[in-house]
Scaffold this active site. Structure first.
Site, short mmCIF file in Angstrom:
data_model
loop_
_atom_site.label_atom_id
_atom_site.label_comp_id
_atom_site.label_asym_id
_atom_site.label_seq_id
_atom_site.Cartn_x
_atom_site.Cartn_y
_atom_site.Cartn_z
N SER A 191 1.32 -41.33 24.87
CA SER A 191 0.60 -40.29 25.21
C SER A 191 1.84 -38.99 25.10
CB SER A 191 0.69 -40.18 26.88
OG SER A 191 1.59 -41.13 27.04
N ASP A 228 1.89 3.66 3.63
CA ASP A 228 0.87 5.05 3.91
C ASP A 228 0.46 6.21 3.97
OD1 ASP A 228 -0.93 2.71 2.75
OD2 ASP A 228 -1.83 2.05 4.30
N GLY A 234 5.91 -43.52 26.84
CA GLY A 234 7.17 -43.56 26.32
C GLY A 234 7.21 -44.09 24.64
N GLY A 262 0.92 -3.14 9.97
CA GLY A 262 -0.05 -3.10 9.08
C GLY A 262 -0.52 -4.34 8.87
N HIS A 263 1.03 -4.91 8.52
CA HIS A 263 0.06 -6.43 7.36
C HIS A 263 -0.29 -6.94 8.05
CE1 HIS A 263 4.90 -4.64 6.27
NE2 HIS A 263 4.79 -5.77 5.35
N1 LIG Z 1 4.27 12.13 -0.72
C1 LIG Z 1 4.18 11.90 0.00
N2 LIG Z 1 5.06 11.40 0.58
C2 LIG Z 1 4.22 10.39 1.62
C3 LIG Z 1 3.23 10.98 2.84
N3 LIG Z 1 3.46 10.56 3.59
C4 LIG Z 1 4.35 9.36 4.16
N4 LIG Z 1 4.78 9.60 2.35
C5 LIG Z 1 6.06 8.80 2.36
O1 LIG Z 1 5.57 7.53 2.11
C6 LIG Z 1 6.78 6.47 2.65
C7 LIG Z 1 6.08 5.58 3.18
O2 LIG Z 1 6.00 6.41 4.10
P1 LIG Z 1 5.94 5.94 6.30
O3 LIG Z 1 5.27 7.23 6.50
O4 LIG Z 1 8.25 5.21 5.87
O5 LIG Z 1 5.24 4.49 5.63
P2 LIG Z 1 4.54 3.61 6.81
O6 LIG Z 1 5.33 2.55 6.28
O7 LIG Z 1 3.10 3.34 6.69
O8 LIG Z 1 4.94 3.95 8.12
C8 LIG Z 1 7.76 7.35 2.15
O9 LIG Z 1 8.90 7.13 1.23
C9 LIG Z 1 7.12 8.90 2.69
O10 LIG Z 1 7.97 9.97 2.88
C10 LIG Z 1 2.53 12.53 2.30
O11 LIG Z 1 1.60 12.63 2.60
N5 LIG Z 1 2.53 12.77 0.77
#
Ligand SMILES: Nc1nc2c(ncn2[C@@H]2O[C@H](COP(=O)(O)OP(=O)(O)O)[C@@H](O)[C@H]2O)c(=O)[nH]1
Lengths: 300, 616
Positions: free
Chosen positions: B527, B21, B453, B99-100
């Site tokens: 036990s 994300d 035992g 987040g998982h």
């Molecule tokens: N285009 C775009 N890519 C993003 C953005 N934020 C993160 N990414 C890309 O999404 C991927 C996952 O980001 P990461 O920060 O490692 O995600 P995490 O797993 O939530 O920590 C990476 O390849 C980042 O470069 C954004 O605002 N725009």
């Protein structure tokens, strides 16, 4: 509601941790390495148990290569505060004759610092060693716990660390196991300096700039603190205005050129700093995750 | 930066989002924009971006925050990492959690110290199951303020409609959770839109940037629902004239002269002094670590809570609580754990597991046990009354952890919902006839000889001989044989771990009644679990419990196999058979160990009687 300021919150949290350690462990020691973080830690320990004294001794692992100013400062502080100090030197290690001047100093650090620390903790049956490490110092420390669990071999296993919620610290261990407690976990370098200024905490004069004899080696400025230092061909000793951002064994601790003569100057310099403090520690440079490796082996 | 920050305040926030994300990118961006990257860190980032990076040709901010080597290689954030940065207005501690679903415990850990939750969603995906989960956990841990970052706006052409759809979706979903405030902001972490500066790409957005929000959100309002609390950590007695009680003030200010009650015992006194190394105070605020002295010589020790006399505080030996299971070893109802609540440590067990909560759907699910990352509601019993209160009223006296008694692992984290007062209303029948009186009448000291035992080790044989010999000596003894009890009292129990725990609990309780009657009880039961035997020991008074390990190797027991059970277990006809597919944990320090290979059953019985007689 009166909200506490940043430093007050950090101070209270550290005191809380120190009291938990004192109440939960049988034989804690405070790892006193004489640097600025140790100075803050010691100050906090004095506060935590006021009007009493901290109910644990200080432990200094002396590699015999510390700056002379550090040792003088250590002895003076301990005398002024009336505390117990244990100085541990790895005597067998000393006989091996590894010098920090040889090949990057790795062997020396292993024997005189890492091994020596384990020896000292074993000798004094320490169940909790309180240290001044901060999470912001280095990447692998960002995930370190406040109460960091170590197995019977002093090893740190990132997978075996206990979840730490709220300010509820799990201090239970089985015989032989131990804990490293880090009351300064949430402090940054800047917090440390601001607190030193606000509380007027004494620190080793080496933190302040002054003319000192230095040699430039591999792009780093090394201070020549005694006659054991040997010059390589082409090297020469010059006097420069330098100071240290971190203190350790003198041949392994790089100085920076600086005019910062007061704590305020240091704060101003830190704010505009373009290098992080650990860069002064030569042992960190080897590889990406060297600190994490060191920790697994029991280095602090 | 560069301004005076000594008196600035500190905000702790949690970032949560699902993999990819952009959570790490967001944090890296915050650090980067706060100019916290020094030259060598920036150089290392550039080098690392080439080596591990996922952003072709660009800086991969995520690498700044993914600390451990293993995590970097796998490209996932496993553990909670703490990051620090300061702006002109505030200092920040960022708890970065994975987040998982399998890291629910890590997120709960990060949330436990956070004032604000920054929840990330990918604009292209909108609100997903995990977003709901993150929200629920934040809410569970009592976080009052949420910042919803709708990220990757650059990938949806900075479209207002997309943002508003995600935001509205979110607002509808979280309505039931009652956060103090929810703010949504459209961002691109990668490009820095609306992170520390307002984005030119989204003129339609008029709200705060992420940093604006973090710098200005007020988190202290409304925390004072109850009076002052001071859980005592440490009793300070530096000299005969000073007796102070050190701890950190919680919930509300504590002032000089204030009337206080010492819980759970109920002693009453006043605050005579509030001492710190910087001088005495008239008032101490929540979060401040102080040492107080009291006007009267009341009894106070570590773990007691000094509270404002005007406020109400429950003391209870039973509570309802939410639990988050944190150990890979499953929870077993009835098993004893160590509880740490404020500075108090006691024994606790789950007396009633009401239901689990599915963290994705928030549905209630019936459960018999709890596994790693499970969230549940249960009743918890303590071995004594504890001063505690609902978590929503006070985190410091409402939160606890459970610690495994053998491994010392942190097994669970919990939050008290309310105390159950049943135990208090039920005054125990006062008997003028007590154990002491009955034992004296029988002319013996009651005791338990607990034989443990493997099946076939010789427990029943030796127990029978001991019973006969004691009878001949004029002692009043009774034998409780595990197999026989299973035909009656325990015939409803099987052989799962949970059933074995309950089996032993009942035997131990019955044995305790017999001991109370003045008898010598011989328990003969496999036990297998150490903690259960420790539980039984815990029910008895000191010196009453004798753990006797009837020791024979599995090979020997299997070769004896008097009832043919091992053979059937080996063929899979009997499941959960101790030693075959269910563990046996030998006692670490039994009062006596009988090596059945070396001594006869008769000689063993004599050794045991010897042990007992020496204690009489
Ligand atoms: N285009 C775009 N890519 C993003 C953005 N934020 C993160 N990414 C890309 O999404 C991927 C996952 O980001 P990461 O920060 O490692 O995600 P995490 O797993 O939530 O920590 C990476 O390849 C980042 O470069 C954004 O605002 N725009």
């Amino acid at each position: 509601m009166n909200a506490l300021g940043n430093l007050q919150r950090l101070e209270s949290e550290s005191i809380h941790i120190l009291r938990e350690v004192a109440a939960s462990f049988e034989r804690p020691v405070l790892m006193y390495s004489i640097g600025k973080d140790s100075s803050v830690l010691l100050h906090l320990a004095m506060k935590a148990f006021h009007p009493g004294k901290p109910p644990f001794p200080l432990l200094h692992v002396d590699t015999t290569w510390k700056f002379r100013d550090m040792i003088a400062f250590r002895d003076q502080r301990v005398r002024e505060l009336g505390l117990d100090l244990i100085v541990h030197i790895n005597r067998e290690g000393l006989a091996l004759g590894h010098s920090p001047l040889d090949g990057g100093g790795g062997r020396h650090t292993d024997v005189m610092k890492t091994e020596a620390l384990k020896q000292a903790l074993g000798l004094h049956k320490t169940d909790c060693a309180i240290g001044g490490a901060r999470r912001d110092e280095e990447k692998s420390r960002a995930k370190e716990r406040v109460m960091s669990f170590r197995d019977a071999h002093h090893a740190w296993n990132p997978r075996a660390q206990r979840p730490e919620l709220w300010s509820l610290y799990n201090c239970r261990i089985n015989p032989g196991e131990s804990v490293r407690a880090f009351p300064l976990s949430n402090w940054t370098e800047l917090d440390v300096w601001r607190y030193i200024r606000d509380q007027d905490i004494p620190v080793v004069p080496l933190y302040f700039a002054g003319p000192r004899p230095v040699v430039e080696r591999d792009g780093q400025l090394i201070m020549v603190d005694d006659a054991r230092f040997t010059l390589r061909p082409g090297e020469e000793i010059r006097e420069e205005n330098v100071r240290f951002r971190t203190l350790g064994c003198y041949p392994l601790t790089a100085a920076i050129r600086s005019e910062a003569r007061t704590v305020d100057d240091i704060i101003a310099e830190t704010l505009s700093a373009r290098t992080s403090e650990r860069q002064g520690r030569i042992i960190d440079h080897d590889q990406t995750s060297s600190m994490e490796k060191k920790k697994r082996e029991g280095y602090f | 930066m560069g301004e005076e920050t000594t008196s600035m305040d500190l905000l702790q926030f949690l970032t949560c989002g699902s993999v990819d994300d952009g959570k790490s990118t967001l944090i890296g961006r915050l650090l980067h924009d706060a100019k916290l990257l020094s030259e060598d860190q920036a150089a290392a980032l550039q080098a690392d971006s080439k080596r591990f990076g996922t952003v072709p040709g660009g800086l991969d901010f995520a690498l700044l925050v993914d600390g451990l080597e293993a995590e970097r290689e796998q490209g996932i954030t496993i553990d909670v990492a703490y990051r620090y940065f300061t702006t002109a207005k505030r200092s920040f501690i960022v708890a970065d959690s994975p987040g998982h679903e399998q890291y629910t415990r890590n997120m709960a850990t990060a949330a436990s110290t956070a004032d604000v939750a920054v929840i990330l969603v990918d604009a292209r995906q909108g609100i997903l199951t995990q977003t709901r989960r993150h929200c629920f956990i934040a809410h569970l841990l009592g976080i009052r303020h949420v910042l919803l970052c709708v990220n990757k706006m650059d990938l949806v052409d900075y479209d207002q409609v997309v943002f508003e759809a995600v935001r509205d979706d979110y607002l509808a979903f979280q309505a039931t959770l009652e956060f103090g405030s929810v703010t949504a902001v459209p961002v691109s972490a990668l490009r820095g839109d609306n992170i520390s500066r307002k984005s030119d790409e989204m003129p339609w957005y008029t709200g705060p940037s992420v940093i604006d929000f973090l710098e200005s959100v007020q988190v202290n309002a409304g925390i004072c629902r109850i009076g002052a609390r001071l859980p005592v950590q440490w009793v300070s007695r530096p000299h005969a004239d000073f007796r102070g009680f050190a701890g950190t003030v919680a919930a509300a200010p504590l002032s000089l002269g204030q009337a206080v009650v010492i819980e759970p015992d109920g002693g009453q006194t006043r605050i005579a002094g509030i001492s710190t190394a910087d001088g005495d105070l008239d008032i101490a605020y929540p979060g401040q670590a102080v040492t107080v002295t009291l006007a009267d010589a009341v009894d106070v020790g570590r773990g007691d809570v000094i509270r404002d006399a005007e406020s109400v505080m429950q003391t209870s030996d039973q509570v309802q609580a939410h639990l988050i299971w944190m150990s890979a070893e499953a929870m077993i109802p009835g098993r004893q754990y160590r509880i740490k609540l404020a500075a108090r440590t006691a024994q606790a067990w789950i007396s009633d597991l009401k239901y689990k909560i599915n963290v994705n759907t928030l549905e209630h699910v019936a459960a018999k046990t709890l596994e790693l990352n499970d969230v549940a509601v249960c009743n918890l019993s303590f071995d004594r009354r504890l001063a505690c209160e609902p978590y929503r009223d006070c985190r410091e006296t409402g939160a606890f952890i459970l610690i495994d008694k053998i491994t010392n692992e942190t097994a669970a984290a919990g939050m008290i919902d309310f105390s159950l007062r049943r135990a208090r209303n039920l005054t125990r029948q006062r008997l003028s006839l007590n154990k002491q009186v009955r034992a004296t009448a029988l002319g013996q000291k009651p005791a338990i000889l607990w034989f443990t035992g493997l099946s076939g080790a010789g427990k029943s044989t030796i127990a029978n001989i001991v019973a006969r010999k004691l009878h001949l000596m004029g002692r009043h003894a009774y034998m409780l044989d595990g197999d026989n009890v299973r035909h009656g009292l325990n015939r409803d129990l099987g052989f799962t771990d949970a059933a074995r725990v309950e089996n032993i609990r009942r035997i131990a309780e019955v044995a305790r009644l017999f001991v109370d009657a003045g008898l010598i009880v011989i328990v003969s039961a496999i036990s297998p679990f150490r903690s259960d035997r420790e539980m039984a020991r815990g029910l008895m008074e000191a010196g009453e419990f004798f753990e006797i390990h009837i020791d024979a190797s599995l090979a020997i027991c299997e070769s004896r196999d008097p009832k043919g059970l091992y053979a059937r277990a080996r063929q899979g006809e009997i499941k959960n058979f101790t030693g075959i597919d269910s563990p046996y944990e030998p006692p670490a320090q039994p009062e006596l160990r009988i090596d059945t290979d070396a001594v006869s059953a008769d000689a063993a019985a004599d050794q045991i009687i010897d042990l007992l007689e020496r204690s009489q």
